[in-house]
Design an enzyme around this catalytic site. Structure first.
Site, short mmCIF file in Angstrom:
data_model
loop_
_atom_site.label_atom_id
_atom_site.label_comp_id
_atom_site.label_asym_id
_atom_site.label_seq_id
_atom_site.Cartn_x
_atom_site.Cartn_y
_atom_site.Cartn_z
N GLU A 116 61.02 -6.94 -52.53
CA GLU A 116 62.99 -7.24 -52.49
C GLU A 116 63.21 -6.53 -53.97
O GLU A 116 62.71 -8.27 -54.17
CB GLU A 116 63.56 -8.44 -51.91
CG GLU A 116 63.50 -8.22 -50.59
CD GLU A 116 63.95 -9.38 -49.67
OE1 GLU A 116 64.76 -10.24 -50.42
OE2 GLU A 116 63.52 -10.23 -49.03
N ASP A 160 73.63 -17.28 -53.40
CA ASP A 160 72.28 -17.64 -54.22
C ASP A 160 72.53 -18.25 -54.79
O ASP A 160 73.57 -18.67 -55.11
CB ASP A 160 72.80 -16.20 -55.28
CG ASP A 160 71.58 -14.78 -54.97
OD1 ASP A 160 71.24 -14.98 -53.59
OD2 ASP A 160 72.16 -13.80 -54.93
#
Length: 279
Positions: free
Chosen positions: A51, A62
């Protein structure tokens, strides 16, 4: 869709009786050249799927570690064009390891959806995880991506109930990404028994592989999750390994790539040991 690299790779790990190790790093962190070296090193260290984060100025899902990685990448000059070039360069030497781009819709929208999908496919991108595009917006990117032969991977979370789950799964392909905790990346350690129950519930609704991420930091965590999941995703721990290897000015050192390789090797041993231990 025709068979993709993700389909092939998960079929291979399933045949081996184990989960896949999915490794997340941020494109361009701490700089483009070092980032490419890191990505090239991942398959040999034991990563089954890569990824690659697309740096963005407002990464709402995040945690601090990945936010900082994105800022380092942006500061070093990383762009979406450079990220696609990184994938293309990786593909010159590796034609089998799946590469998934993960991030937010804004950079793709600015780049232009049709142009992005054409360039991503040409570069060798296999899948997309776009965290701020819900199923209700599938016409924006999901359906065009699938038409272009690129898997669109959807997130399921602890709050995705049985009523919502079919909507989440409807146009998902490649694999389902189960977010093991409620909150941002890297914020807590998941309750492995609860995650196992959630994975079982999702598998009852789909034939797609289910990979679990968020909060996986050690080989022991990876081994515990791999006992139930088809894949284990590790991101923040790898980003932390990169950060700790940098010098006082945030630049790469001789230890940067090797620090990631060492941790991925440990995580891979955990994932590969899970099914053996269960037998």
């Amino acid at each position: 869709m025709t068979t993709t690299r993700l389909d092939t790779r998960f079929a291979e790990t399933r045949a081996e009786g184990r989960a896949a190790l999915v490794t997340f790093v941020m494109a361009g962190d701490p700089d483009h050249t070092t980032s490419l070296a890191i990505v090239k090193s991942l398959p040999g260290a034991g990563a089954d799927v890569i990824e690659l984060g697309m740096p963005f100025t407002d990464p709402m899902a995040d945690g601090p570690a990945i936010q900082a990685a994105g800022l380092r990448a942006l500061k070093s000059g990383e762009t979406l064009t450079k990220t696609l070039h990184l994938v293309a360069t990786f593909r010159e030497e590796d034609q089998t390891t799946p590469v998934v781009l993960m991030g937010y819709y804004n950079p793709i929208y600015i780049y232009g959806v049709d142009r992005f999908l054409t360039d991503a496919k040409k570069a060798g991108v296999d899948g997309l995880i776009i965290v701020d595009l819900p199923p209700e917006e599938d016409d924006e990117l999901c359906l065009p991506a699938m038409k272009a032969g690129i898997n669109f991977i959807r997130l399921a979370t602890p709050t995705t109930d049985d009523k919502r789950l079919p909507t989440v799964l409807r146009n998902t392909s490649g694999f389902v990404y189960y977010v093991s905790i409620t909150g941002i990346t890297g914020s807590a350690t998941p309750d492995f028994s609860v995650v196992g129950q959630a994975v079982t519930r999702i598998k009852a609704r789909t034939d797609l592989p289910v990979a679990v991420g968020f909060g996986v930091k050690t080989a022991e965590h990876a081994r515990a999750l791999a006992a139930n999941a088809d894949g284990v995703v590790v991101g923040s721990a790898l980003i932390d390994a990169i950060r700790k290897s940098l010098d006082a000015e945030g630049k790469a050192t001789e230890q940067t790539v090797s620090a990631v390789v060492a941790l991925v090797s440990e995580l891979a041993s955990g994932v590969r040991g899970a099914r053996v231990a269960a037998e």
